[in-house]
Design a protein around this motif. Structure first.
Motif, PDB file in Angstrom:
ATOM      1  N   ASP A  38       0.871  -1.178   0.000  1.00  0.00           N
ATOM      2  CA  ASP A  38       0.000   0.000   0.000  1.00  0.00           C
ATOM      3  C   ASP A  38       0.906   1.224   0.000  1.00  0.00           C
ATOM      4  O   ASP A  38       1.699   1.405   0.931  1.00  0.00           O
ATOM      5  CB  ASP A  38      -0.906   0.021   1.234  1.00  0.00           C
ATOM      6  CG  ASP A  38      -2.062  -0.960   1.127  1.00  0.00           C
ATOM      7  OD1 ASP A  38      -2.743  -0.964   0.092  1.00  0.00           O
ATOM      8  OD2 ASP A  38      -2.278  -1.725   2.084  1.00  0.00           O
ATOM      9  N   LEU A  39       0.796   2.038  -1.024  1.00  0.00           N
ATOM     10  CA  LEU A  39       1.689   3.192  -1.153  1.00  0.00           C
ATOM     11  C   LEU A  39       0.978   4.311  -1.885  1.00  0.00           C
ATOM     12  O   LEU A  39       0.329   4.084  -2.910  1.00  0.00           O
ATOM     13  CB  LEU A  39       2.955   2.792  -1.920  1.00  0.00           C
ATOM     14  CG  LEU A  39       3.945   3.916  -2.258  1.00  0.00           C
ATOM     15  CD1 LEU A  39       4.542   4.510  -0.995  1.00  0.00           C
ATOM     16  CD2 LEU A  39       5.043   3.386  -3.185  1.00  0.00           C
ATOM     17  N   THR A  40       1.106   5.520  -1.367  1.00  0.00           N
ATOM     18  CA  THR A  40       0.565   6.710  -2.023  1.00  0.00           C
ATOM     19  C   THR A  40       1.709   7.600  -2.483  1.00  0.00           C
ATOM     20  O   THR A  40       2.599   7.944  -1.691  1.00  0.00           O
ATOM     21  CB  THR A  40      -0.351   7.505  -1.071  1.00  0.00           C
ATOM     22  OG1 THR A  40      -1.471   6.690  -0.715  1.00  0.00           O
ATOM     23  CG2 THR A  40      -0.855   8.771  -1.729  1.00  0.00           C
ATOM     24  N   ILE A  41       1.704   7.946  -3.772  1.00  0.00           N
ATOM     25  CA  ILE A  41       2.683   8.870  -4.348  1.00  0.00           C
ATOM     26  C   ILE A  41       2.025  10.249  -4.367  1.00  0.00           C
ATOM     27  O   ILE A  41       1.080  10.486  -5.128  1.00  0.00           O
ATOM     28  CB  ILE A  41       3.074   8.464  -5.782  1.00  0.00           C
ATOM     29  CG1 ILE A  41       3.516   6.996  -5.844  1.00  0.00           C
ATOM     30  CG2 ILE A  41       4.144   9.400  -6.325  1.00  0.00           C
ATOM     31  CD1 ILE A  41       4.733   6.674  -5.036  1.00  0.00           C
ATOM     32  N   GLY A  42       2.489  11.148  -3.523  1.00  0.00           N
ATOM     33  CA  GLY A  42       1.873  12.466  -3.413  1.00  0.00           C
ATOM     34  C   GLY A  42       2.057  13.293  -4.668  1.00  0.00           C
ATOM     35  O   GLY A  42       3.137  13.313  -5.271  1.00  0.00           O
TER      36      GLY A  42
END
Length: 349
Positions: A38-42
């Motif tokens: 689970d990863l969010t790239i801002g």
């Protein structure tokens, strides 16, 4: 002639995420390269995937680029599900480790190649190529062929080609690894400047902690296909979550308390005193023996052997500056002082 405007640098949807991994897993046979990520790239941020070879960082980048499809999970770009989209439909730019320039094309033709594939009209294409080359300081070399350029210049051409299409996210796969140390430092600054000026969302894959610390807004440390820690570089560096992260970021010294708690301290924070009477207040003071000395000009490294509070023998490394390089020799006994405010308590890996 068809004219298509390039995708804008900034995300169009107003979403704070330029890209997202949702429960993404990638398996190759029995081997799990990425495990439920689970990863969010801002949006507008410089994100770095950092870790040793085999940790899953390049596989993650390739899944985001569309070159590899996840075994499980979803990948979103600008809030839209892009899991099954081919690379050319994702609006991403990518710079490879090898640069992958076309030797028979001029610099300008290389930079404009992606725009031509997108059927951008000649006038708009030339303007975008000029803008990208000016951004990397190579407009004066537009008519040259790649073989006449230095390694650093070729790297800049590859970067210009990737940003010319105004990608939603710029992907960098260890792009500086083939450059010498001086050029690597120079290009870090250049890439960061371009990211800042354009507002590009950037994802960099690297095994170099200095690159990650210097360039990132958000640093993601990976091990065995999983995220060990994510955060601003200063936060991760000053408070590593576990021994793996601390070791990877150069903490070197690990101690165990009598209660079984693992502590870490960096070599530059471990102080050495000649006698016990010089022990530092508010510090963990250990009797130690010098096992080796390495003089490095600006500093001297002392390799030490001591017993930590649990009673176990440990090897320690102290970095001393401004000391007479001949002050200590192997076999000397001294006190190694770890100031308590410099000790970091670590969790489990």
């Amino acid at each position: 002639m068809t004219t298509t405007s390039p995708a804008p640098f900034a995300a169009e949807t107003g979403s704070p995420a330029a890209a997202e991994f949702r429960e993404v897993t990638q398996r190759f046979g029995d081997f799990t390269a990425v495990d439920r990520m689970d990863l969010t790239i801002g949006a507008g941020q410089f994100t770095t995937l950092l870790g040793p070879s085999g940790c899953g960082k390049t596989t993650s980048l390739r899944m985001l680029a569309g070159y590899t499809r996840p075994t499980e999970g979803r990948i979103l770009i600008n809030g839209q599900d892009a899991t099954t989209l081919p690379p050319e439909k994702r609006g991403l730019g990518m710079v490879f480790q090898s640069y992958a320039l076309f030797p028979h094309m001029t610099v300008a033709e290389n930079v404009g190649y992606g725009l031509k594939l997108r059927k951008v009209g000649r006038v708009d294409r030339e303007a975008q190529v000029t803008e990208a080359l000016e951004m990397v300081g190579l407009a004066h070399l537009a008519r040259r062929k790649p073989r006449s350029l230095s390694g650093g210049q070729q790297q800049r051409v590859a970067l210009a080609r990737a940003i010319a299409i105004r990608p939603t996210v710029l992907l960098l796969d260890e792009p500086l690894s083939n450059l010498d140390a001086r050029l690597r430092v120079q290009m870090r600054s250049e890439i960061r400047r371009i990211q800042s000026e354009t507002g590009l969302s950037v994802v960099l894959v690297t095994h170099d902690q200095d690159e990650a610390l210097e360039m990132s807004d958000d640093m993601v440390v990976m091990k065995s296909g999983q995220i060990m820690q994510q955060g601003h570089p200063a936060d991760v560096f000053s408070a590593p979550a576990n021994r793996f992260v601390a070791d990877f970021l150069g903490y070197e010294n690990f101690l165990t308390t009598s209660q079984g708690i693992t502590l870490a301290i960096r070599p530059e924070h471990l102080q050495v005193q000649d006698t016990e009477t010089d022990a530092v207040d508010e510090a963990l003071n250990l009797r130690a023996t010098v096992t080796d000395v390495a003089y490095r000009g600006v500093d001297t490294l002392l390799m030490l052997r001591a017993r930590d509070p649990s009673g176990e023998e440990v090897d320690l490394l102290a970095e001393t500056r401004g000391e007479d390089p001949g002050r200590y020799t192997p076999g000397d006994n001294l006190t190694a002082s770890a100031p308590r405010h410099r000790l970091v308590q670590l969790g489990d890996d």
